[in-house]
Design a protein around this motif. Structure first.
Motif, mmCIF file in Angstrom:
data_model
loop_
_atom_site.group_PDB
_atom_site.id
_atom_site.type_symbol
_atom_site.label_atom_id
_atom_site.label_comp_id
_atom_site.label_asym_id
_atom_site.label_seq_id
_atom_site.Cartn_x
_atom_site.Cartn_y
_atom_site.Cartn_z
ATOM 1 N N ALA A 8 0.843 -1.207 0.000
ATOM 2 C CA ALA A 8 0.000 0.000 0.000
ATOM 3 C C ALA A 8 0.868 1.243 0.000
ATOM 4 C CB ALA A 8 -0.954 -0.006 1.195
ATOM 5 N N GLY A 9 1.899 1.247 -0.846
ATOM 6 C CA GLY A 9 2.626 2.480 -1.135
ATOM 7 C C GLY A 9 1.931 3.165 -2.299
ATOM 8 N N ALA A 11 2.510 3.071 -5.539
ATOM 9 C CA ALA A 11 2.238 2.217 -6.702
ATOM 10 C C ALA A 11 1.055 1.292 -6.437
ATOM 11 C CB ALA A 11 3.483 1.397 -7.052
ATOM 12 N N GLY A 12 1.040 0.640 -5.283
ATOM 13 C CA GLY A 12 -0.026 -0.307 -4.977
ATOM 14 C C GLY A 12 -1.384 0.374 -4.885
ATOM 15 N N SER A 32 2.826 -3.233 6.866
ATOM 16 C CA SER A 32 2.993 -2.231 7.933
ATOM 17 C C SER A 32 1.647 -1.881 8.560
ATOM 18 C CB SER A 32 3.644 -0.967 7.383
ATOM 19 O OG SER A 32 4.898 -1.290 6.842
ATOM 20 N N CYS A 53 10.453 9.816 1.947
ATOM 21 C CA CYS A 53 10.379 10.833 0.890
ATOM 22 C C CYS A 53 9.957 12.175 1.508
ATOM 23 C CB CYS A 53 9.353 10.386 -0.151
ATOM 24 S SG CYS A 53 9.123 11.573 -1.465
ATOM 25 N N GLY A 55 9.125 15.092 -0.043
ATOM 26 C CA GLY A 55 8.200 15.962 -0.767
ATOM 27 C C GLY A 55 8.109 15.533 -2.216
ATOM 28 N N VAL A 102 -0.780 -7.027 7.426
ATOM 29 C CA VAL A 102 -0.819 -8.382 6.846
ATOM 30 C C VAL A 102 0.322 -8.528 5.839
ATOM 31 C CG1 VAL A 102 -2.180 -10.082 5.587
ATOM 32 C CG2 VAL A 102 -3.337 -8.413 7.066
ATOM 33 N N THR A 133 3.659 -4.966 -5.556
ATOM 34 C CA THR A 133 4.246 -3.623 -5.628
ATOM 35 C C THR A 133 5.259 -3.358 -4.519
ATOM 36 O OG1 THR A 133 2.554 -2.470 -4.320
ATOM 37 C CG2 THR A 133 2.090 -2.768 -6.668
ATOM 38 N N PRO A 135 9.154 -3.169 -3.008
ATOM 39 C CA PRO A 135 10.437 -2.876 -3.653
ATOM 40 C C PRO A 135 10.999 -4.134 -4.327
ATOM 41 C CG PRO A 135 10.344 -1.865 -1.489
ATOM 42 C CD PRO A 135 9.113 -2.741 -1.608
ATOM 43 N N GLN A 138 12.258 -7.438 -2.613
ATOM 44 C CA GLN A 138 11.184 -8.116 -1.878
ATOM 45 C C GLN A 138 10.154 -8.691 -2.855
ATOM 46 O OE1 GLN A 138 9.978 -4.793 0.523
ATOM 47 N NE2 GLN A 138 11.597 -5.104 2.023
ATOM 48 N N GLN A 210 18.882 13.077 6.877
ATOM 49 C CA GLN A 210 19.095 11.909 6.015
ATOM 50 C C GLN A 210 20.520 11.896 5.475
ATOM 51 O OE1 GLN A 210 15.797 12.293 3.255
ATOM 52 N NE2 GLN A 210 14.439 11.169 4.640
ATOM 53 N N TRP A 255 16.413 2.830 5.583
ATOM 54 C CA TRP A 255 15.706 2.496 4.347
ATOM 55 C C TRP A 255 16.681 1.697 3.494
ATOM 56 C CZ3 TRP A 255 10.651 3.595 4.262
ATOM 57 C CH2 TRP A 255 10.170 4.659 5.021
ATOM 58 N N ARG A 259 15.910 4.455 -2.853
ATOM 59 C CA ARG A 259 15.686 4.941 -4.222
ATOM 60 C C ARG A 259 16.151 3.897 -5.215
ATOM 61 N NH1 ARG A 259 15.058 10.732 -4.411
ATOM 62 N NH2 ARG A 259 14.060 10.283 -6.398
ATOM 63 N N LEU A 295 19.577 12.372 -2.199
ATOM 64 C CA LEU A 295 20.175 11.070 -2.447
ATOM 65 C C LEU A 295 20.668 10.919 -3.879
ATOM 66 C CD1 LEU A 295 17.612 8.769 -0.630
ATOM 67 C CD2 LEU A 295 19.723 9.701 0.228
ATOM 68 N N VAL A 301 8.251 9.107 -6.547
ATOM 69 C CA VAL A 301 6.795 9.026 -6.458
ATOM 70 C C VAL A 301 6.111 9.084 -7.832
ATOM 71 C CG1 VAL A 301 4.762 10.220 -5.558
ATOM 72 C CG2 VAL A 301 6.754 9.873 -4.092
HETATM 73 C C1 LIG Z 1 14.744 8.704 2.270
HETATM 74 C C2 LIG Z 1 13.947 8.757 1.006
HETATM 75 C C3 LIG Z 1 13.937 9.907 0.239
HETATM 76 C C4 LIG Z 1 13.194 9.968 -0.942
HETATM 77 N N1 LIG Z 1 13.150 11.125 -1.655
HETATM 78 C C5 LIG Z 1 12.336 11.213 -2.731
HETATM 79 C C6 LIG Z 1 12.150 12.451 -3.420
HETATM 80 O O1 LIG Z 1 12.709 13.482 -3.065
HETATM 81 N N2 LIG Z 1 11.321 12.467 -4.493
HETATM 82 C C7 LIG Z 1 10.657 11.347 -4.918
HETATM 83 O O2 LIG Z 1 9.874 11.407 -5.872
HETATM 84 N N3 LIG Z 1 10.827 10.162 -4.289
HETATM 85 C C8 LIG Z 1 11.642 10.080 -3.213
HETATM 86 N N4 LIG Z 1 11.798 8.880 -2.566
HETATM 87 C C9 LIG Z 1 11.293 7.648 -3.195
HETATM 88 C C10 LIG Z 1 9.788 7.467 -3.075
HETATM 89 O O3 LIG Z 1 9.416 7.541 -1.725
HETATM 90 C C11 LIG Z 1 9.477 6.095 -3.657
HETATM 91 O O4 LIG Z 1 9.965 6.039 -4.998
HETATM 92 C C12 LIG Z 1 7.989 5.763 -3.703
HETATM 93 O O5 LIG Z 1 7.366 6.112 -2.500
HETATM 94 C C13 LIG Z 1 7.869 4.280 -3.994
HETATM 95 O O6 LIG Z 1 6.532 3.856 -3.939
HETATM 96 P P1 LIG Z 1 6.207 2.326 -4.175
HETATM 97 O O7 LIG Z 1 4.748 2.172 -3.996
HETATM 98 O O8 LIG Z 1 6.807 1.896 -5.469
HETATM 99 O O9 LIG Z 1 7.022 1.517 -3.055
HETATM 100 P P2 LIG Z 1 6.889 1.564 -1.461
HETATM 101 O O10 LIG Z 1 6.561 2.926 -0.991
HETATM 102 O O11 LIG Z 1 8.135 0.931 -0.958
HETATM 103 O O12 LIG Z 1 5.629 0.642 -1.158
HETATM 104 C C14 LIG Z 1 5.716 -0.760 -1.111
HETATM 105 C C15 LIG Z 1 4.828 -1.250 0.010
HETATM 106 O O13 LIG Z 1 4.787 -2.678 -0.020
HETATM 107 C C16 LIG Z 1 4.751 -3.139 1.320
HETATM 108 N N5 LIG Z 1 5.199 -4.531 1.315
HETATM 109 C C17 LIG Z 1 6.434 -5.005 0.958
HETATM 110 N N6 LIG Z 1 6.460 -6.346 1.055
HETATM 111 C C18 LIG Z 1 5.221 -6.736 1.458
HETATM 112 C C19 LIG Z 1 4.643 -7.999 1.730
HETATM 113 N N7 LIG Z 1 5.341 -9.140 1.606
HETATM 114 N N8 LIG Z 1 3.335 -8.047 2.127
HETATM 115 C C20 LIG Z 1 2.615 -6.898 2.266
HETATM 116 N N9 LIG Z 1 3.129 -5.666 2.025
HETATM 117 C C21 LIG Z 1 4.415 -5.585 1.618
HETATM 118 C C22 LIG Z 1 5.693 -2.190 2.049
HETATM 119 O O14 LIG Z 1 5.471 -2.189 3.446
HETATM 120 C C23 LIG Z 1 5.329 -0.840 1.386
HETATM 121 O O15 LIG Z 1 4.317 -0.168 2.095
HETATM 122 C C24 LIG Z 1 12.489 8.815 -1.378
HETATM 123 C C25 LIG Z 1 12.498 7.668 -0.601
HETATM 124 C C26 LIG Z 1 13.207 7.628 0.579
HETATM 125 C C27 LIG Z 1 13.173 6.383 1.422
#
Ligand SMILES: Cc1cc2nc3c(=O)[nH]c(=O)nc-3n(C[C@H](O)[C@H](O)[C@H](O)COP(=O)(O)OP(=O)(O)OC[C@H]3O[C@@H](n4cnc5c(N)ncnc54)[C@H](O)[C@@H]3O)c2cc1C
Length: 317
Positions: A8-9, A11-12, A32, A53, A55, A102, A133, A135, A138, A210, A255, A259, A295, A301
């Protein structure tokens, strides 16, 4: 059609919303305590910290968030959701069936779809389609049995890690700036922000600090408190405040996959025969939206949003 979304990030949730709009019956599983992933906000006794992230990068893509009714405001060259970074995923999750807390442990191919197993082998259901969805590393583990070709692609992705410290003080620090990027020469600091200076935040001297990817990688397995203390010391140097007083609150978050610095050249991955797909910031390269301020860049996002939606369209077709 019954569809499971794992994660539930951004993408999901973007994927789940588009699937729901397309008429699917969607369940989102999140390991989470709530939605957000890398855009979550840590709530502590000292107040809230946007420890992932910080902003949203400016660009035309922000118009796509308008239907969510998300409040955001300019800060330090980014659009910052109000009252916390977590507001983004809270808005994306509105109306969706999100099962938080879960963890999906395994996906297996079954008659009529894919079976999901949780912790201790708990059966989470059989779904006609599954969207993964997490990383990439995983996701690769989850995909290994049911869609090994997708797992192999996920293993190609490279990530940069990030150590983040969250620190609070009872009195304001002698640091004039509210935001420091790229720190000072010789410090590990990549980004530090006074949380209360951001729009709509509660008062109080709270800093999220960070570290850059190289330093974070070198300290990946170090003890969190030692890492946090080093980052506080770096804040004092970068902020020209000298040695800082001991914080009244101190925590660190590692983390491991902050990225995706080498994402795949595909908006999403799909194994049509298995009815399983994968999405995330790691499979939607849009270099023109690169964000070198934090970074040294990597997918973020916007890429996650577009990848999740691309996967929804692929699973519905
Ligand atoms: C320190 C930091 C700084 C950043 N700075 C920027 C920035 O300035 N600008 C920008 O655009 N982006 C930035 N990002 C990156 C941005 O946050 C991510 O690219 C984006 O949030 C990714 O979204 P996602 O849905 O792909 O993955 P995620 O947000 O990682 O979501 C994946 C979800 O899946 C869940 N999950 C994993 N495995 C399982 C499982 N087995 N069962 C159930 N759930 C599971 C996780 O708990 C998580 O909630 C930053 C990230 C970090 C950590």
């Amino acid at each position: 059609m019954r569809i499971a979304v794992i994660g539930a990030g951004v993408a999901g949730l973007a994927c789940a919303a588009e699937l729901t709009a397309g008429g699917a019956e969607v369940t989102v599983f999140e390991k989470s305590r709530g939605p957000g992933g890398r855009t979550s906000t840590r709530r502590t006794e000292a107040g809230a910290f946007d420890h992932g992230c910080p902003g949203l990068v400016h660009g035309a893509w922000l118009l796509e968030l308008a239907p969510l009714g998300l409040e955001h405001a300019e800060f330090a060259g980014r659009e910052v959701p109000v009252p916390a970074m977590s507001a983004l995923c809270r808005a994306l999750a509105a109306g969706l069936d999100v099962r938080a807390g879960v963890r999906v442990e395994r996906i297996s191919r079954e008659e009529g779809g894919a079976g999901l197993l949780g912790e201790d082998g708990a059966a989470l259901g059989i779904f006609e389609r599954v969207a993964v969805t997490a990383p990439a590393p995983q996701a690769a583990e989850l995909l290994a049995d049911a869609a090994p070709d997708l797992a192999a692609r996920a293993l190609e992705v490279e990530y940069a890690p990030c150590w983040a410290a969250m620190a609070a003080w009872d009195a304001p620090l002698a640091i004039a700036e509210d935001h420091l990027a790229d720190g000072a020469p010789g410090t590990p600091l990549a980004w530090a922000v006074r949380e209360s200076a951001k729009p709509g935040r509660a008062p109080g001297e709270r800093w999220t600090i960070q570290a850059g990817p190289g330093w974070s990688l070198g300290r990946l397995d170090d003890e969190p408190r030692a890492v946090a203390l080093d980052l506080v010391a770096a804040l004092g140097v970068a902020g020209h405040a000298g040695p800082l007083p001991a914080p009244t609150f101190l925590a660190a978050h590692r983390w491991r996959y902050a990225r995706a610095v080498a994402p795949l050249a595909a908006p999403c991955l799909v194994d049509e025969e298995a009815g399983i797909g994968a999405a995330g910031d790691w499979c939607a390269p849009r270099p023109e939206l690169g964000d070198p301020g934090v970074l040294q860049g990597g997918a973020g996002v916007p890429e996650a949003l577009h990848s999740g939606r691309a996967l929804a369209r692929a699973l519905l077709s």
